[in-house]
Each structure stands twice: as structure tokens, then as C-alpha cells.
Design a protein around this motif. Structure first.
Motif, PDB file in Angstrom:
ATOM      1  N   UNK A   6       0.819  -1.199   0.000  1.00 11.02           N
ATOM      2  CA  UNK A   6       0.000   0.000   0.000  1.00 11.02           C
ATOM      3  C   UNK A   6       0.863   1.264   0.000  1.00 11.02           C
ATOM      4  N   UNK A   7       0.531   2.198  -0.868  1.00 15.03           N
ATOM      5  CA  UNK A   7       1.285   3.451  -0.975  1.00 15.03           C
ATOM      6  C   UNK A   7       1.285   4.224   0.337  1.00 15.03           C
ATOM      7  N   UNK A   8       0.143   4.259   0.999  1.00 16.39           N
ATOM      8  CA  UNK A   8       0.038   4.963   2.281  1.00 16.39           C
ATOM      9  C   UNK A   8       0.983   4.334   3.304  1.00 16.39           C
ATOM     10  N   UNK A  40      14.515  17.213  -5.223  1.00 14.09           N
ATOM     11  CA  UNK A  40      13.286  18.008  -5.149  1.00 14.09           C
ATOM     12  C   UNK A  40      12.224  17.397  -4.236  1.00 14.09           C
ATOM     13  N   UNK A  41      12.481  16.217  -3.695  1.00 11.82           N
ATOM     14  CA  UNK A  41      11.565  15.590  -2.758  1.00 11.82           C
ATOM     15  C   UNK A  41      10.408  14.835  -3.387  1.00 11.82           C
ATOM     16  N   UNK A  42      10.361  14.760  -4.701  1.00 15.60           N
ATOM     17  CA  UNK A  42       9.258  14.067  -5.362  1.00 15.60           C
ATOM     18  C   UNK A  42       9.415  12.549  -5.357  1.00 15.60           C
ATOM     19  N   UNK A  43      10.615  12.067  -5.228  1.00 21.38           N
ATOM     20  CA  UNK A  43      10.850  10.632  -5.180  1.00 21.38           C
ATOM     21  C   UNK A  43      11.508  10.300  -3.854  1.00 21.38           C
ATOM     22  N   UNK A  44      10.960   9.299  -3.169  1.00 24.49           N
ATOM     23  CA  UNK A  44      11.563   8.838  -1.921  1.00 24.49           C
ATOM     24  C   UNK A  44      12.153   7.458  -2.157  1.00 24.49           C
ATOM     25  N   UNK A  45      13.179   7.162  -1.410  1.00 24.26           N
ATOM     26  CA  UNK A  45      13.890   5.899  -1.531  1.00 24.26           C
ATOM     27  C   UNK A  45      14.011   5.267  -0.153  1.00 24.26           C
ATOM     28  N   UNK A  50      20.127  -5.304   0.508  1.00 30.86           N
ATOM     29  CA  UNK A  50      19.781  -6.165  -0.622  1.00 30.86           C
ATOM     30  C   UNK A  50      18.591  -5.708  -1.455  1.00 30.86           C
ATOM     31  N   UNK A  51      17.776  -4.814  -0.930  1.00 31.01           N
ATOM     32  CA  UNK A  51      16.549  -4.388  -1.614  1.00 31.01           C
ATOM     33  C   UNK A  51      16.530  -2.868  -1.701  1.00 31.01           C
ATOM     34  N   UNK A  52      16.122  -2.382  -2.869  1.00 30.69           N
ATOM     35  CA  UNK A  52      15.977  -0.935  -3.075  1.00 30.69           C
ATOM     36  C   UNK A  52      14.550  -0.647  -3.525  1.00 30.69           C
ATOM     37  N   UNK A  53      13.959   0.380  -2.934  1.00 32.36           N
ATOM     38  CA  UNK A  53      12.612   0.825  -3.285  1.00 32.36           C
ATOM     39  C   UNK A  53      12.687   2.281  -3.709  1.00 32.36           C
ATOM     40  N   UNK A  54      12.097   2.599  -4.850  1.00 34.78           N
ATOM     41  CA  UNK A  54      11.912   3.991  -5.237  1.00 34.78           C
ATOM     42  C   UNK A  54      10.412   4.227  -5.356  1.00 34.78           C
ATOM     43  N   UNK A  55       9.955   5.319  -4.754  1.00 36.62           N
ATOM     44  CA  UNK A  55       8.531   5.644  -4.708  1.00 36.62           C
ATOM     45  C   UNK A  55       8.392   7.077  -5.193  1.00 36.62           C
ATOM     46  N   UNK A  56       7.630   7.258  -6.270  1.00 30.62           N
ATOM     47  CA  UNK A  56       7.590   8.578  -6.869  1.00 30.62           C
ATOM     48  C   UNK A  56       6.204   9.129  -7.114  1.00 30.62           C
ATOM     49  N   UNK A  57       6.204  10.113  -7.969  1.00 34.55           N
ATOM     50  CA  UNK A  57       5.022  10.865  -8.351  1.00 34.55           C
ATOM     51  C   UNK A  57       3.909   9.924  -8.805  1.00 34.55           C
ATOM     52  N   UNK A  58       2.673  10.257  -8.489  1.00 25.82           N
ATOM     53  CA  UNK A  58       1.482   9.469  -8.832  1.00 25.82           C
ATOM     54  C   UNK A  58       1.505   8.078  -8.199  1.00 25.82           C
ATOM     55  N   UNK A  59       2.143   7.961  -7.038  1.00 29.00           N
ATOM     56  CA  UNK A  59       2.176   6.720  -6.265  1.00 29.00           C
ATOM     57  C   UNK A  59       2.752   5.534  -7.039  1.00 29.00           C
TER      58      UNK A  59
END
Length: 85
Positions: A6-8, A40-45, A50-59
């Protein structure tokens, strides 16, 4: 690879790492998770060793890992942070 978290939930955990983690050179570290944003704060990591997550604009989000057990361990860390803080 992509999974259905879940994005939230992801943003909630990111914020908990930011609030309770130790700030080292622009990234926050808590319970084995490193969390940071782009300039710019639009993408969080969020990542561990061992695991990388990128979470960006429009969920939209993307996970990078080699096998399911790595992802499962990462997800367990996220849920642990969510429950503990």
C-alpha cells in the motif's frame, strides 16, 4: 520487480524512519533501513543492503531485488518499523 504494498503504508514508514532515524549525510537510518529523497523531494527511496525501493510521483513505485526471500526480509523490516514507532 514490483509488489503490492500500500502506498500509504510505504509513505508512513518513510516518515517514521525520517522522524526516528539517525541522519547521516542526508539519509535517515533506522533498524536496517536507509531512507532519503531526491533533490526536489518528489521521489523517496528506502533500502537495505539487498533491496531498493523507489517511490515517486502518482504513487508509482519500483522494487529492485534478486529473490523473494530478500524482499520478504525487507518487507518484514518495514512492518517492524511501522509497529514499533
Amino acid at each position: 520487480m514490483k509488489n503490492n504494498l500500500d502506498s500509504k503504508f510505504l509513505l508512513q514508514v518513510f516518515e517514521k524512519v525520517r522522524q526516528h532515524g539517525e541522519n547521516k549525510e542526508g539519509a535517515y537510518h533506522l533498524n536496517g533501513i536507509k531512507a532519503f529523497t531526491d533533490f526536489d523531494g518528489y521521489t523517496v527511496y528506502m533500502e537495505d543492503a539487498l533491496v531498493k525501493l523507489s517511490f515517486g510521483f502518482h504513487n508509482q513505485y519500483h522494487f529492485d531485488y534478486d529473490n523473494q526471500s530478500q524482499f520478504d526480509a525487507f518487507e518484514k523490516k518495514l512492518h517492524s518499523i511501522d509497529k514499533e514507532y
